[in-house]
Scaffold this active site. Sequence first.
Site, PDB file in Angstrom:
ATOM      1  N   ASP A 286       0.813  -1.215   0.000  1.00 31.02           N
ATOM      2  CA  ASP A 286       0.000   0.000   0.000  1.00 31.02           C
ATOM      3  C   ASP A 286       0.845   1.263   0.000  1.00 31.02           C
ATOM      4  O   ASP A 286       0.482   2.261  -0.621  1.00 31.02           O
ATOM      5  CB  ASP A 286      -0.920   0.024   1.223  1.00 31.02           C
ATOM      6  CG  ASP A 286      -1.893  -1.134   1.260  1.00 31.02           C
ATOM      7  OD1 ASP A 286      -1.912  -1.928   0.296  1.00 31.02           O
ATOM      8  OD2 ASP A 286      -2.627  -1.252   2.255  1.00 31.02           O
TER       9      ASP A 286
ATOM     10  N   ASP B  47      -2.205   5.766  -2.939  1.00 28.71           N
ATOM     11  CA  ASP B  47      -1.681   4.521  -2.388  1.00 28.71           C
ATOM     12  C   ASP B  47      -0.945   3.806  -3.505  1.00 28.71           C
ATOM     13  O   ASP B  47      -1.443   3.715  -4.642  1.00 28.71           O
ATOM     14  CB  ASP B  47      -2.803   3.622  -1.871  1.00 28.71           C
ATOM     15  CG  ASP B  47      -3.181   3.918  -0.432  1.00 28.71           C
ATOM     16  OD1 ASP B  47      -2.823   4.998   0.070  1.00 28.71           O
ATOM     17  OD2 ASP B  47      -3.864   3.061   0.190  1.00 28.71           O
TER      18      ASP B  47
ATOM     19  N   HIS C 256      -7.596   0.297  -4.350  1.00 27.44           N
ATOM     20  CA  HIS C 256      -6.534  -0.627  -4.712  1.00 27.44           C
ATOM     21  C   HIS C 256      -6.907  -1.467  -5.933  1.00 27.44           C
ATOM     22  O   HIS C 256      -7.934  -2.142  -5.968  1.00 27.44           O
ATOM     23  CB  HIS C 256      -6.113  -1.513  -3.543  1.00 27.44           C
ATOM     24  CG  HIS C 256      -5.565  -0.723  -2.399  1.00 27.44           C
ATOM     25  ND1 HIS C 256      -5.322  -1.276  -1.150  1.00 27.44           N
ATOM     26  CD2 HIS C 256      -5.208   0.592  -2.289  1.00 27.44           C
ATOM     27  CE1 HIS C 256      -4.842  -0.340  -0.340  1.00 27.44           C
ATOM     28  NE2 HIS C 256      -4.770   0.807  -1.013  1.00 27.44           N
TER      29      HIS C 256
ATOM     30  N   ASP D 136      -5.429  -4.126  -7.135  1.00 25.30           N
ATOM     31  CA  ASP D 136      -5.045  -5.532  -7.196  1.00 25.30           C
ATOM     32  C   ASP D 136      -6.111  -6.521  -6.739  1.00 25.30           C
ATOM     33  O   ASP D 136      -5.822  -7.708  -6.550  1.00 25.30           O
ATOM     34  CB  ASP D 136      -3.725  -5.774  -6.447  1.00 25.30           C
ATOM     35  CG  ASP D 136      -3.702  -5.212  -5.039  1.00 25.30           C
ATOM     36  OD1 ASP D 136      -4.745  -4.766  -4.550  1.00 25.30           O
ATOM     37  OD2 ASP D 136      -2.604  -5.221  -4.433  1.00 25.30           O
TER      38      ASP D 136
ATOM     39  N   CYS E 198      -1.050  -7.796  -1.409  1.00 28.51           N
ATOM     40  CA  CYS E 198      -1.033  -6.680  -0.456  1.00 28.51           C
ATOM     41  C   CYS E 198       0.043  -6.862   0.615  1.00 28.51           C
ATOM     42  O   CYS E 198       0.675  -5.894   1.041  1.00 28.51           O
ATOM     43  CB  CYS E 198      -2.386  -6.554   0.236  1.00 28.51           C
ATOM     44  SG  CYS E 198      -3.774  -6.231  -0.859  1.00 28.51           S
TER      45      CYS E 198
END
Length: 365
Positions: A119, A197, A246, A248, A350
């Site tokens: 992150d 991020d 995020h 991913d 992550c």
Amino acid sequence: MTNLGDGGTGTTCPVNSHNEWDPLEEVIVGRLEGAVIPPNHPAVTFNVPRKVARFYRFVGGHRYPRLLTSPAQRELDEFIRVLEGEGITVRRPEWLDFSKRVRTPHWSSTGFAIACPRDGFLVVGDEIIEAPMCWRARYFEPLAYRKLFRRYFEEGARWTAAPRPMLSDSLYDADYRPPDTGDPIGYVITEEEVVFDAADFVRCGRDLFVTRSNVTNVLGIEWLRRHLGDDYRIHEVESRCRQPMHIDSSFMPLAPGKLLVNPEYIDVNRLPPVLKNWDVLIAPQPDKVRSAVASMCSDWISLNVLMLDEKRVICEKAHPSMQRALSDWGFETIPVSFLHYAPFGGSFHCATLDVRRRGVLESYF
């Protein structure tokens, strides 16, 4: 001074990672020690499932209970054993006590955790870039990595930090509410200052892909575009997620020419044009599993896999549909249990930051 490694690239710099799939040689894995439930703040509570947000409003700022930390720690230890068993060097940040309240001229807050190094940091080639995260609870998280990054720097890596944000109230939309289905996507953060991020970016050599989200604004994307310069291109991927955060769990390059996408969050007909010759692999619906209590993540965390090279992939053991799909697409799956890590922010991708992959900078488009 001990050299951290060559990386098989002809350079002694220990940091060398250009994409998500070159052979992984060294990785940073997060920690659970010192973790604190993030405090009640719009940037937090509007980014997690609503039932979890209600929970955070009452217990934010307190340490995670052992009911959550113990099973997650067992799974984390096993994940590290798997990585080391594959010959990968694992580095760890120092742990911090995030229960201590910290203050700036604009706000005060308890902290969160160092569970998810992805992150806060982006590795582009031999450069480590510290992201200007918008969660106040994560403001001092980079301190846990200082000794490790200094050692990388001394061995030849570049080490950069984006402009440190103030995170004053004007950065957050006080009237924000997560949009209902069919409504335009809105964001809890404004364009008051540069924030992003690193986990909203994925790398494919000279091309990076990003989603604008509740933690990454337009200014943040533009800052990174200018910082990287003409050697790189950044492509924005539209997200249909009601609470985007995020990339991913939505969009994951697995190998040259192979892209895994979440069909609920990504419209495959609106992907960046450079992907027109890539195979778009549509992720299967996540298996119905008993989610970890207070999970921060959606069911699509099943996409949050970690490539060890172009063929081998670590994926969630509790999602057999994803395992079958990956096998059908020609990958060798390494199933590992990791569901209990979700209350701390994510899964395999992550929880890691790939520092060194054996490869060189290339263009795949």
